[in-house]
Design a protein around this motif. Sequence first.
Motif, PDB file in Angstrom:
ATOM      1  N   THR A  62       0.859  -1.189   0.000  1.00 11.83           N
ATOM      2  CA  THR A  62       0.000   0.000   0.000  1.00 11.83           C
ATOM      3  C   THR A  62       0.890   1.231   0.000  1.00 11.83           C
ATOM      4  O   THR A  62       1.932   1.244   0.649  1.00 11.83           O
ATOM      5  CB  THR A  62      -0.903   0.013   1.247  1.00 11.83           C
ATOM      6  OG1 THR A  62      -1.750  -1.132   1.222  1.00 11.83           O
ATOM      7  CG2 THR A  62      -1.766   1.266   1.295  1.00 11.83           C
ATOM      8  N   THR A  63       0.484   2.256  -0.714  1.00 15.08           N
ATOM      9  CA  THR A  63       1.279   3.480  -0.768  1.00 15.08           C
ATOM     10  C   THR A  63       0.356   4.685  -0.640  1.00 15.08           C
ATOM     11  O   THR A  63      -0.874   4.569  -0.745  1.00 15.08           O
ATOM     12  CB  THR A  63       2.080   3.550  -2.081  1.00 15.08           C
ATOM     13  OG1 THR A  63       3.000   4.656  -2.028  1.00 15.08           O
ATOM     14  CG2 THR A  63       1.149   3.737  -3.278  1.00 15.08           C
ATOM     15  N   PRO A  68      -3.204   1.477  -4.017  1.00 18.07           N
ATOM     16  CA  PRO A  68      -2.385   0.352  -4.495  1.00 18.07           C
ATOM     17  C   PRO A  68      -1.067   0.896  -5.023  1.00 18.07           C
ATOM     18  O   PRO A  68      -0.969   2.063  -5.422  1.00 18.07           O
ATOM     19  CB  PRO A  68      -3.233  -0.248  -5.625  1.00 18.07           C
ATOM     20  CG  PRO A  68      -4.611   0.276  -5.417  1.00 18.07           C
ATOM     21  CD  PRO A  68      -4.452   1.616  -4.790  1.00 18.07           C
ATOM     22  N   PRO A  69      -0.021   0.088  -5.054  1.00 19.39           N
ATOM     23  CA  PRO A  69       1.263   0.558  -5.595  1.00 19.39           C
ATOM     24  C   PRO A  69       1.141   0.889  -7.072  1.00 19.39           C
ATOM     25  O   PRO A  69       0.228   0.422  -7.760  1.00 19.39           O
ATOM     26  CB  PRO A  69       2.197  -0.628  -5.353  1.00 19.39           C
ATOM     27  CG  PRO A  69       1.302  -1.811  -5.250  1.00 19.39           C
ATOM     28  CD  PRO A  69       0.041  -1.323  -4.624  1.00 19.39           C
ATOM     29  N   LEU A  97      -1.635 -11.726   0.405  1.00 16.03           N
ATOM     30  CA  LEU A  97      -0.896 -11.147   1.520  1.00 16.03           C
ATOM     31  C   LEU A  97      -0.795  -9.649   1.284  1.00 16.03           C
ATOM     32  O   LEU A  97      -0.190  -9.209   0.303  1.00 16.03           O
ATOM     33  CB  LEU A  97       0.498 -11.770   1.618  1.00 16.03           C
ATOM     34  CG  LEU A  97       1.428 -11.207   2.706  1.00 16.03           C
ATOM     35  CD1 LEU A  97       0.835 -11.395   4.096  1.00 16.03           C
ATOM     36  CD2 LEU A  97       2.803 -11.852   2.621  1.00 16.03           C
ATOM     37  N   ALA A  98      -1.429  -8.867   2.161  1.00 14.56           N
ATOM     38  CA  ALA A  98      -1.436  -7.409   2.024  1.00 14.56           C
ATOM     39  C   ALA A  98      -0.422  -6.805   2.986  1.00 14.56           C
ATOM     40  O   ALA A  98      -0.322  -7.220   4.149  1.00 14.56           O
ATOM     41  CB  ALA A  98      -2.836  -6.870   2.313  1.00 14.56           C
ATOM     42  N   LEU A  99       0.334  -5.820   2.508  1.00 17.57           N
ATOM     43  CA  LEU A  99       1.323  -5.126   3.329  1.00 17.57           C
ATOM     44  C   LEU A  99       0.853  -3.698   3.590  1.00 17.57           C
ATOM     45  O   LEU A  99       0.314  -3.036   2.700  1.00 17.57           O
ATOM     46  CB  LEU A  99       2.686  -5.086   2.632  1.00 17.57           C
ATOM     47  CG  LEU A  99       3.224  -6.397   2.051  1.00 17.57           C
ATOM     48  CD1 LEU A  99       4.615  -6.165   1.480  1.00 17.57           C
ATOM     49  CD2 LEU A  99       3.261  -7.484   3.110  1.00 17.57           C
ATOM     50  N   CYS A 108      -3.285  -1.318   4.885  1.00 16.70           N
ATOM     51  CA  CYS A 108      -3.344  -2.430   3.919  1.00 16.70           C
ATOM     52  C   CYS A 108      -4.415  -2.233   2.852  1.00 16.70           C
ATOM     53  O   CYS A 108      -4.878  -3.212   2.256  1.00 16.70           O
ATOM     54  CB  CYS A 108      -3.592  -3.760   4.645  1.00 16.70           C
ATOM     55  SG  CYS A 108      -2.126  -4.450   5.443  1.00 16.70           S
ATOM     56  N   ASN A 109      -4.787  -0.998   2.574  1.00 19.21           N
ATOM     57  CA  ASN A 109      -5.909  -0.778   1.663  1.00 19.21           C
ATOM     58  C   ASN A 109      -5.610  -1.186   0.227  1.00 19.21           C
ATOM     59  O   ASN A 109      -6.526  -1.536  -0.524  1.00 19.21           O
ATOM     60  CB  ASN A 109      -6.332   0.699   1.685  1.00 19.21           C
ATOM     61  CG  ASN A 109      -7.718   0.902   1.118  1.00 19.21           C
ATOM     62  OD1 ASN A 109      -8.686   0.330   1.613  1.00 19.21           O
ATOM     63  ND2 ASN A 109      -7.826   1.702   0.064  1.00 19.21           N
ATOM     64  N   GLY A 110      -4.336  -1.164  -0.174  1.00 17.83           N
ATOM     65  CA  GLY A 110      -3.996  -1.611  -1.530  1.00 17.83           C
ATOM     66  C   GLY A 110      -4.387  -3.060  -1.738  1.00 17.83           C
ATOM     67  O   GLY A 110      -5.047  -3.414  -2.723  1.00 17.83           O
ATOM     68  N   GLY A 111      -3.992  -3.925  -0.801  1.00 23.93           N
ATOM     69  CA  GLY A 111      -4.358  -5.339  -0.894  1.00 23.93           C
ATOM     70  C   GLY A 111      -5.839  -5.572  -0.675  1.00 23.93           C
ATOM     71  O   GLY A 111      -6.456  -6.417  -1.337  1.00 23.93           O
ATOM     72  N   LYS A 112      -6.431  -4.814   0.260  1.00 22.78           N
ATOM     73  CA  LYS A 112      -7.861  -4.980   0.544  1.00 22.78           C
ATOM     74  C   LYS A 112      -8.720  -4.635  -0.678  1.00 22.78           C
ATOM     75  O   LYS A 112      -9.755  -5.253  -0.918  1.00 22.78           O
ATOM     76  CB  LYS A 112      -8.263  -4.107   1.732  1.00 22.78           C
ATOM     77  CG  LYS A 112      -7.725  -4.583   3.070  1.00 22.78           C
ATOM     78  CD  LYS A 112      -8.106  -3.623   4.201  1.00 22.78           C
ATOM     79  CE  LYS A 112      -7.592  -4.095   5.544  1.00 22.78           C
ATOM     80  NZ  LYS A 112      -7.911  -3.149   6.642  1.00 22.78           N
ATOM     81  N   THR A 113      -8.278  -3.638  -1.448  1.00 19.45           N
ATOM     82  CA  THR A 113      -9.028  -3.239  -2.644  1.00 19.45           C
ATOM     83  C   THR A 113      -9.089  -4.387  -3.647  1.00 19.45           C
ATOM     84  O   THR A 113     -10.151  -4.710  -4.192  1.00 19.45           O
ATOM     85  CB  THR A 113      -8.361  -2.011  -3.299  1.00 19.45           C
ATOM     86  OG1 THR A 113      -8.413  -0.908  -2.389  1.00 19.45           O
ATOM     87  CG2 THR A 113      -9.060  -1.635  -4.599  1.00 19.45           C
ATOM     88  N   ILE A 114      -7.937  -5.018  -3.896  1.00 18.85           N
ATOM     89  CA  ILE A 114      -7.888  -6.145  -4.833  1.00 18.85           C
ATOM     90  C   ILE A 114      -8.672  -7.327  -4.279  1.00 18.85           C
ATOM     91  O   ILE A 114      -9.443  -7.977  -4.995  1.00 18.85           O
ATOM     92  CB  ILE A 114      -6.428  -6.528  -5.120  1.00 18.85           C
ATOM     93  CG1 ILE A 114      -5.731  -5.397  -5.899  1.00 18.85           C
ATOM     94  CG2 ILE A 114      -6.351  -7.844  -5.898  1.00 18.85           C
ATOM     95  CD1 ILE A 114      -4.265  -5.623  -6.137  1.00 18.85           C
ATOM     96  N   ASP A 115      -8.498  -7.606  -3.007  1.00 20.69           N
ATOM     97  CA  ASP A 115      -9.146  -8.748  -2.365  1.00 20.69           C
ATOM     98  C   ASP A 115     -10.665  -8.648  -2.467  1.00 20.69           C
ATOM     99  O   ASP A 115     -11.354  -9.594  -2.886  1.00 20.69           O
ATOM    100  CB  ASP A 115      -8.712  -8.815  -0.902  1.00 20.69           C
ATOM    101  CG  ASP A 115      -8.974 -10.178  -0.275  1.00 20.69           C
ATOM    102  OD1 ASP A 115      -9.253 -11.135  -1.028  1.00 20.69           O
ATOM    103  OD2 ASP A 115      -8.893 -10.292   0.953  1.00 20.69           O
TER     104      ASP A 115
END
Length: 605
Positions: A62-63, A68-69, A97-99, A108-115
């Motif tokens: 997450t950035t 998302p990155p 795996l979200a960072l 961790c919103n970058g990973g949560k968005t995709i998930d």
Amino acid sequence: MRFAARFLILYGSQRGQAQSIAEEICQQAAEHGFTADISCLSNQHKYNVDREIRPVVFVVSTTGDGDPPDTAHKFVRKIKNKSLVHDHFSHLRYALLALGDTNYANFCNGGKTIDSRLQQLGAKHFYATGHADDGTGLEVVVDPWIEGLWDALKKIFSSMSSSNQQSADLSDCTQDNYHKNASGQEKNKSGLEVDLQLLKLSEVDSQKGKTITSDSSDVETLSTALVASLKQSVPPLSESVLNVPALPASYLEVCLEQVSTEGETVPSDKDGYREVSISKAVQLTQDDAVKNAILLELDISEQSIAYQPGDAFDILCPNRASEVEELLLRLDLQTQKNCAVQVNLLKNKHLPKLQPRAYSAASSSLQHPGKVHFVFNVVEFPACPEHPARTGLCTGWLADHVSSILRPLGTVPASEHLGTSSQPKVHVRPRPSSTFHLPADPSIPVVMVGPGTGVAPFIGFLQQREKEREANQEATFGETWLFFGCRHKDKDFLFRYELERFEHNGTLSHLIVCFSRDEPDAAGTVNTPTYVQHNLRLHAKNVASILLKNKGSLYVCGDAKNMAKDVNDTLLEIIGNELQIDKLDAMKIVAGLREEKRYLQDIWS
């Protein structure tokens, strides 16, 4: 039929952490009997999740403000397409795996968005999603998550293999090319009946090179004479088991690009880095201290870089010259020093860029306009069979880089103001924090815990508060507590005189210190506090009152693996004892403090 245990790893990385973790998973896969393909999410020509039937493992960072990155933007836009039907990814089985970092907004919103989007489109988890916190140390979640991944993959492959076998069995029953007729003969698809009793394998007379066939004139010869050649062998060689080693696959690619000048690679402006001068370097510890701490002052007056106490700065450092020379020697490129040498590891292993190191600002621009301070320990690694004694890459380089202007603590240089042309330079980029700042309301009390160089951001806090008190003498300011610790009072008490000044003028209400390696005083004090968590326990009622009654804030800065964990455990103990509740309820209270951004950490591993 056996189902191949092959899966796909897709990563979206901003600063290289997600990529490194994805590559680690890829490397470990073989040890667990799997084969992994790996790709960055930006390389959409290398994968197709729309038709992917293998299990997929996503590693996504997450950035910014929960974005998302950059490498995942196209992928996210693609899966967010509103024209996609609700079962678009019903075939997809994945783990994610979200960072993230709880010190920043939208964890961790970058990973949560995709998930969440994959779930909306019918994809199914084969393993629970992991949320790793860089604020407390990614490894706390990453290591056990990877460890559990292998069993989850075995289960999903077992399930897929069973389904595949059932399909194969059905196919064998319905699509067999032959079936037996009533007379025991077999009929092929063309309807030609062949009596199996008439067919005999040819025998080879190896001495004469002749072929002997059945006496039946209705059956054609089924083989020809075998002759040894480069393409085939004859018994007994053909009947032997041979292990011929294969030529190793290429694993390294080297590209050369001619450059006009020698020197270090300068980062592009789009990366946000600025070249600034190091105007001052001061050794903060005595020569016989266990660790050597250095304070640097950077001149940012010409770069218009704004920051607040609690923000950090990314520092770029080059690879060691000795290691670059050794690599050029191994690659037989010693004569190509005037070229930019790009080294890539093949098989999806594109060497990651040298990552910047982040250092907390140890100053306030109100106290030092146009300047920013940061402090670091020179990391030292003792000699071992693998390598000689050495220093940390960035800290060692910085120490060497400023050696010409470094002065001991308490001394004044012969010339305080060097010309900027003679000052060492460094490339920096601001790394703002969204939460690790003083409360907007100055009347809110704060507790700060920062042993060793972890005190750095709190020096900035106190410089800021000192100036605010001078400018607003009628305003109400809350209590400020600082819990500091080091090894020896007379060797590595960082910022001692500045902290004592803050306490003397009222900027710092309480300075609570401990020294872990000093001998007990002459009075023979029993149970002298050794570490910051021990002093927290001694002042438990004050700490609990500030956090629970006065709605104050707790800030922790320093080592994640030991200190931060011990402080967190002590906090749970303090709250549990004060409210007379069990550990589970205390954990809920602490979680609430985090959610309210009143328990903040700036920690590293």
